[in-house]
Design a protein around this motif. Structure first.
Motif, short mmCIF file in Angstrom:
data_model
loop_
_atom_site.label_atom_id
_atom_site.label_comp_id
_atom_site.label_asym_id
_atom_site.label_seq_id
_atom_site.Cartn_x
_atom_site.Cartn_y
_atom_site.Cartn_z
N PHE A 245 20.05 21.29 -2.12
CA PHE A 245 19.66 22.50 -2.86
C PHE A 245 18.39 23.12 -2.29
N ARG A 246 17.61 22.32 -1.57
CA ARG A 246 16.28 22.75 -1.13
C ARG A 246 16.25 23.07 0.37
N ILE A 247 17.04 22.36 1.17
CA ILE A 247 17.05 22.60 2.62
C ILE A 247 18.13 23.64 2.90
N ILE A 248 17.70 24.89 2.95
CA ILE A 248 18.62 26.03 3.01
C ILE A 248 17.99 27.12 3.87
N ASP A 249 18.75 28.17 4.12
CA ASP A 249 18.21 29.34 4.80
C ASP A 249 17.09 29.93 3.94
N ALA A 250 15.99 30.29 4.57
CA ALA A 250 14.87 30.87 3.82
C ALA A 250 15.30 32.11 3.05
N LEU A 251 16.28 32.86 3.59
CA LEU A 251 16.78 34.03 2.87
C LEU A 251 17.49 33.63 1.58
N GLN A 252 18.23 32.53 1.62
CA GLN A 252 18.88 32.06 0.40
C GLN A 252 17.84 31.66 -0.63
N ASP A 253 16.74 31.10 -0.16
CA ASP A 253 15.67 30.67 -1.07
C ASP A 253 15.07 31.88 -1.80
N ILE A 254 14.65 32.87 -1.03
CA ILE A 254 13.98 34.01 -1.66
C ILE A 254 14.96 34.96 -2.33
N ALA A 255 16.25 34.88 -1.97
CA ALA A 255 17.26 35.74 -2.61
C ALA A 255 17.32 35.48 -4.11
N PHE A 256 17.05 34.26 -4.53
CA PHE A 256 17.04 33.94 -5.96
C PHE A 256 16.01 34.79 -6.68
N LEU A 257 14.82 34.93 -6.10
CA LEU A 257 13.77 35.72 -6.74
C LEU A 257 14.13 37.21 -6.74
N PHE A 258 14.68 37.71 -5.63
CA PHE A 258 15.13 39.10 -5.62
C PHE A 258 16.16 39.34 -6.73
N MET A 259 17.14 38.45 -6.81
CA MET A 259 18.19 38.60 -7.81
C MET A 259 17.63 38.51 -9.22
N ASP A 260 16.72 37.58 -9.45
CA ASP A 260 16.19 37.37 -10.79
C ASP A 260 15.37 38.58 -11.25
N LEU A 261 14.60 39.17 -10.35
CA LEU A 261 13.85 40.39 -10.67
C LEU A 261 14.80 41.54 -10.98
N GLU A 262 15.84 41.68 -10.17
CA GLU A 262 16.77 42.79 -10.36
C GLU A 262 17.65 42.59 -11.59
N TYR A 263 17.95 41.36 -11.93
CA TYR A 263 18.65 41.07 -13.19
C TYR A 263 17.86 41.65 -14.37
N ARG A 264 16.55 41.66 -14.25
CA ARG A 264 15.68 42.19 -15.31
C ARG A 264 15.35 43.67 -15.11
N GLY A 265 16.08 44.33 -14.19
CA GLY A 265 15.89 45.75 -13.96
C GLY A 265 14.70 46.10 -13.11
N ARG A 266 14.01 45.12 -12.54
CA ARG A 266 12.77 45.40 -11.82
C ARG A 266 12.99 45.58 -10.32
N PHE A 267 13.80 46.58 -10.00
CA PHE A 267 14.00 46.95 -8.60
C PHE A 267 12.70 47.48 -7.99
N ASP A 268 11.80 47.98 -8.83
CA ASP A 268 10.50 48.42 -8.32
C ASP A 268 9.73 47.23 -7.75
N LEU A 269 9.84 46.08 -8.40
CA LEU A 269 9.14 44.90 -7.92
C LEU A 269 9.79 44.31 -6.69
N THR A 270 11.12 44.39 -6.59
CA THR A 270 11.76 43.88 -5.38
C THR A 270 11.45 44.76 -4.17
N SER A 271 11.18 46.04 -4.40
CA SER A 271 10.74 46.89 -3.29
C SER A 271 9.40 46.41 -2.76
N CYS A 272 8.49 46.06 -3.66
CA CYS A 272 7.18 45.53 -3.23
C CYS A 272 7.36 44.19 -2.54
N LEU A 273 8.19 43.33 -3.12
CA LEU A 273 8.41 42.00 -2.55
C LEU A 273 9.04 42.10 -1.16
N PHE A 274 10.01 42.96 -1.02
CA PHE A 274 10.71 43.12 0.25
C PHE A 274 9.74 43.52 1.36
#
Length: 521
Positions: A245-274
């Protein structure tokens, strides 16, 4: 699967403030499916349950000790000085103690850590509608440095396309049973087809990612409840119990945070994060692969919530879990079918004085702005600059006229959007029925609607309305009596898909909000 219960006597021991090495007055017990957590005044103690779920094995004392040590070691990377050590808990003649003597022996182990301030937790701050733009830039920089500095994994066991194939097929086999409850058959088939096609067509991409060193020992559970905003941010509770679960592509790791922010409607925050993450590690960027991993993460969360719905007792809890599962599956569907479509039309909604008109006016010079106040005056034959303050239900605020206004807003918005025009709608949308009608009608026309829910404290709302009335320049006729009526009858937008509603507290500088929204809307 093996499930055993932690001793009730041990739980009672840890609930007593007098039993801890440090002075504490309060102890609060929290329980997850794998741990018991005891929150003291300044510290937290966590013990692992004697369970074995296949992907996780805490069934023996030796294994629980090992994974306690592993938890402290791994979390020291992103939560420096928070995870302190592992303490043995002893037992002599039926009595537990943190103190060793000649007779006793360890019967359990506890991770000891500093208490995370809940008011700085990203999850809670998003719930409060905080803008957080600079904070997410710092989170992005921190994670880019973290991922970039980890030694690439060169083994054969983890990170290959075979692992992703196995995981995705396991997901779909488990989700099949949810068809008709949390996901419809067509959406299920679309998700499965997208995933299988992407994996087949991008086999070489996954091979190259591993060859080029992007498989690394990351966090594994990056989401909003595991990030405490500070300088630097504290990112905690990584997965210690499963290397896969932990040894994965770094993109898979951070994709969880992108998805979790966007699940909450915070596409503005994923723009900053990206921007901040890939500015720090540009060579890791692959937008289509990031989208794939966001779909994957959303499907996993939908599966988990679906399973939760089948394992909680209360009807309300079951309904809540099913609603969350549906939202996650809908978000995955959005990533597949809508992600390349700009949001349009965009509804700025909220109570009078919430700042929605100011933001919508400054948001886009090229957009068609449909403002309910203007349409109301046109329909009533009132001159634009003339003010007619009055009680709700009378004059230009009758229920019938309000119904006509919202029908006109919808018709105009759909018409302009289908012509390819950018459409901004500015109205309170206090009622679930108003919002649902707008949303469903937009989706039926193949559009991609989004809602920005503006809000502020009642004192600020009243102060803004007073100043607006004194200035006399704004078209709105909503006075303090109208606001009081709105406060009593507001229905929160819980009926809309969570990822299509951005809740923003407009007490922050309006310019900051406008600039952030421009990044993705």
């Amino acid at each position: 699967m093996y499930v055993n219960e932690t001793s009730k006597d041990l739980i009672s021991f840890l609930l007593n403030p007098l039993n801890y090495p440090e002075k504490t007055v309060h102890v609060v017990h929290m329980e997850t499916h794998i741990s018991h957590v005891f929150l003291c005044d300044a510290l937290v103690y966590k013990i692992k349950k004697p369970v074995n779920f296949g992907f996780l094995d805490f069934s023996s004392l030796q294994k629980r000790h090992y994974f306690c040590e592993k938890e402290v070691e791994l979390n020291s990377r992103l939560a420096k000085d928070i995870y302190l050590n592992v303490l043995p808990i002893y037992k002599t003649d039926g009595h537990y103690s943190f103190t060793k003597n000649k007779k006793n022996r360890p019967v359990e182990y506890a991770v000891k850590m500093k208490k995370i301030p809940m008011d700085c937790l990203l999850f809670n701050l998003i719930s409060e509608g905080k803008p957080l733009y600079r904070d997410l830039e710092e989170v992005g920089r921190t994670l880019a440095m973290f991922h970039g500095n980890i030694k690439p994994y060169r083994g054969e066991r983890f990170g290959g396309i075979e692992a992703i194939l196995t995981a995705t097929e396991d997901n779909f086999n488990q989700i099949k049973t949810f068809c008709g409850t949390t996901i419809d058959q067509k959406s299920f088939e679309n998700l499965a087809n997208y995933t299988r096609t992407f994996l087949e067509e991008n086999n070489k991409t996954f091979y190259r990612r591993k060859r080029d060193g992007f498989i690394r020992e990351g966090h594994g559970d990056l989401h909003c409840q595991h990030i405490c905003l500070g300088h630097p941010p504290v990112i905690f509770d990584c997965i210690e119990f499963s290397d896969s679960f932990r040894i994965i592509d770094a993109l898979q790791d951070i994709a969880f945070l992108f998805m979790d922010l966007e699940y909450r409607g915070r596409f503005d925050l994923t723009s900053c994060l990206f921007k901040s993450y890939f500015a720090g590690w540009r060579e890791a960027q692959n937008e289509e692969l990031l989208r794939f991993y966001k779909v994957y993460r959303a499907v996993v969360r939908g599966k988990v919530e679906g399973l939760t719905a089948g394992n909680v007792a209360g009807i309300r809890e079951q309904e809540l879990a099913r609603a969350k599962a549906t939202n996650y599956f809908n978000l995955a569907d959005y990533y597949i079918n809508y992600v390349h479509k700009p949001f349009n039309p965009i509804v700025f909604m909220g109570l009078s004085g919430s700042g929605k008109s100011t933001i919508s006016r400054d948001f886009s010079s090229g957009a068609v702005i449909l403002r309910s106040d203007e349409i109301r005056k046109e329909a009533s034959g009132v001159v634009k600059n003339e003010h007619r303050y009055g009680a709700v239900g009378e004059g230009i605020y009758t229920p019938e006229l309000t119904r006509q206004i919202y029908c006109a807003l919808l018709d105009k918005a759909l018409g302009y959007a289908r012509e390819g025009r950018k459409v901004i709608v500015d109205a309170t949308y206090l009622k679930a029925s108003q919002r649902t009608h707008f949303y469903n009608s937009s989706i039926e026309k193949g559009l991609n609607p989004f809602f920005v829910h503006c809000f502020a404290s009642e004192d600020i709302l009243r102060d803004r309305i007073r100043k607006r009335m004194q200035g006399g320049q704004d078209i709105s006729d909503a006075d303090l009596s109208v606001l009081e009526h709105q406060l009593q009858h507001l229905e929160e937008p819980d009926e809309l898909p969570s990822f299509r509603v951005l809740r923003i507290n407009t007490e922050d500088a309006i310019d900051n909000v406008v600039n952030a929204l421009k990044e993705f809307l």
